[in-house]
Design an enzyme around this catalytic site. Structure first.
Site, PDB file in Angstrom:
ATOM      1  N   TYR A   1      16.008   1.825  -7.148  1.00  0.00           N
ATOM      2  CA  TYR A   1      15.382   0.746  -6.373  1.00  0.00           C
ATOM      3  C   TYR A   1      16.117  -0.587  -6.533  1.00  0.00           C
ATOM      4  CZ  TYR A   1      11.281   3.366  -4.719  1.00  0.00           C
ATOM      5  OH  TYR A   1      10.433   4.230  -4.058  1.00  0.00           O
TER       6      TYR A   1
ATOM      7  N   ASN B   1       1.997   4.719  -3.242  1.00  0.00           N
ATOM      8  CA  ASN B   1       1.932   5.228  -1.865  1.00  0.00           C
ATOM      9  C   ASN B   1       2.501   6.647  -1.723  1.00  0.00           C
ATOM     10  OD1 ASN B   1       4.599   4.568  -2.055  1.00  0.00           O
ATOM     11  ND2 ASN B   1       4.604   3.049  -0.411  1.00  0.00           N
TER      12      ASN B   1
ATOM     13  N   HIS C   1       8.319   8.766  -1.200  1.00  0.00           N
ATOM     14  CA  HIS C   1       9.475   7.972  -0.741  1.00  0.00           C
ATOM     15  C   HIS C   1      10.281   8.790   0.248  1.00  0.00           C
ATOM     16  CE1 HIS C   1      13.350   5.827  -0.819  1.00  0.00           C
ATOM     17  NE2 HIS C   1      13.885   7.033  -0.898  1.00  0.00           N
TER      18      HIS C   1
HETATM   19  P1  DAT Z   1       9.250   2.225   1.749  1.00  0.00           P
HETATM   20  O1  DAT Z   1       8.886   3.019   0.521  1.00  0.00           O
HETATM   21  O2  DAT Z   1       8.277   2.430   2.863  1.00  0.00           O
HETATM   22  O3  DAT Z   1      10.683   2.421   2.172  1.00  0.00           O
HETATM   23  P2  DAT Z   1      10.083  -0.382   0.734  1.00  0.00           P
HETATM   24  O4  DAT Z   1      11.467   0.158   0.683  1.00  0.00           O
HETATM   25  O5  DAT Z   1       9.872  -1.686   1.453  1.00  0.00           O
HETATM   26  O6  DAT Z   1       9.060   0.679   1.365  1.00  0.00           O
HETATM   27  O7  DAT Z   1       9.520  -0.573  -0.747  1.00  0.00           O
HETATM   28  C1  DAT Z   1       9.795   0.409  -1.733  1.00  0.00           C
HETATM   29  C2  DAT Z   1       8.547   0.642  -2.537  1.00  0.00           C
HETATM   30  O8  DAT Z   1       8.197  -0.552  -3.238  1.00  0.00           O
HETATM   31  C3  DAT Z   1       7.289   0.969  -1.717  1.00  0.00           C
HETATM   32  O9  DAT Z   1       7.222   2.335  -1.346  1.00  0.00           O
HETATM   33  C4  DAT Z   1       6.210   0.562  -2.657  1.00  0.00           C
HETATM   34  C5  DAT Z   1       6.784  -0.672  -3.332  1.00  0.00           C
HETATM   35  N1  DAT Z   1       6.361  -1.893  -2.646  1.00  0.00           N
HETATM   36  C6  DAT Z   1       6.832  -2.379  -1.469  1.00  0.00           C
HETATM   37  N2  DAT Z   1       6.215  -3.520  -1.120  1.00  0.00           N
HETATM   38  C7  DAT Z   1       5.314  -3.763  -2.104  1.00  0.00           C
HETATM   39  C8  DAT Z   1       4.343  -4.781  -2.337  1.00  0.00           C
HETATM   40  N3  DAT Z   1       4.185  -5.794  -1.481  1.00  0.00           N
HETATM   41  N4  DAT Z   1       3.588  -4.691  -3.462  1.00  0.00           N
HETATM   42  C9  DAT Z   1       3.753  -3.676  -4.343  1.00  0.00           C
HETATM   43  N5  DAT Z   1       4.643  -2.686  -4.182  1.00  0.00           N
HETATM   44  C10 DAT Z   1       5.413  -2.722  -3.086  1.00  0.00           C
HETATM   45 MG    MG Z   2      12.462   1.837   1.370  1.00  0.00          MG
END
Ligand code: DAT
Ligand code: MG
Length: 140
Positions: free
Chosen positions: A51, A114, A117
């Site tokens: 990440y 959630n 991934h």
């Molecule tokens: P995705 O998993 O839909 O690709 P992302 O890449 O924007 O979403 O974020 C990676 C992960 O980080 C996401 O699955 C959960 C966590 N995350 C994202 N936004 C967040 C937030 N506002 N608060 C807490 N966790 C968050």
């Molecule tokens: Mg993502």
């Protein structure tokens, strides 16, 4: 659209609640094939690398803690338009905004927990698959 491969993680909230089979059923119902799969405990360093794109975000610490909070199932999914298709099956990052029938709508607890991934583009899919699987572990 060509046959693609994408990378998936069934996150600790999903393994904890014994939901890996239910999530795999949605994956397979969407026409995606699970061509590699293993259950692993991610290390802190692996989570931080995975990440890294989010390391300046305020939720980064919580994200890393969540991902190392229990076992995960890492997967390679294969199929027509697999990257976009799996993002559709996942639903929106925030489960309260996810469409009915999606993994996150059906199973996610919160934005942070959630359930799964999925890679967001061909470039990230290739990098993520290579981080977790050697070529001979993927059997299409
Ligand atoms: P995705 O998993 O839909 O690709 P992302 O890449 O924007 O979403 O974020 C990676 C992960 O980080 C996401 O699955 C959960 C966590 N995350 C994202 N936004 C967040 C937030 N506002 N608060 C807490 N966790 C968050
Ligand atoms: Mg993502």
């Amino acid at each position: 659209m060509a046959i693609e491969r994408t990378f998936s993680i069934l996150k600790p909230d999903a393994t904890r609640r014994n939901l890996t089979g239910a999530i795999n059923a949605l994956i397979e119902k969407a026409g995606l094939r699970i061509v590699a799969q293993k259950r692993v405990q991610i290390t802190r360093a692996q989570a931080e690398t995975f990440y890294a794109v989010h390391k300046e975000r305020p939720f980064f610490g919580e994200l890393v803690e969540t991902m190392i909070g229990g076992p995960v199932v890492v997967q390679v999914l294969e199929g027509e338009d697999a990257i976009r298709k799996y993002r559709d099956v996942l639903g929106a990052t925030d489960p309260s905004k996810a469409a009915p029938g999606t993994i996150r709508k059906e199973f996610a607890l919160s934005v942070g927990e959630n359930s799964a991934h999925g890679s967001d583009a061909p470039e990230t899919a290739a990098i993520e698959i290579a981080q977790w699987f050697s070529g001979n572990e993927i059997v299409g």
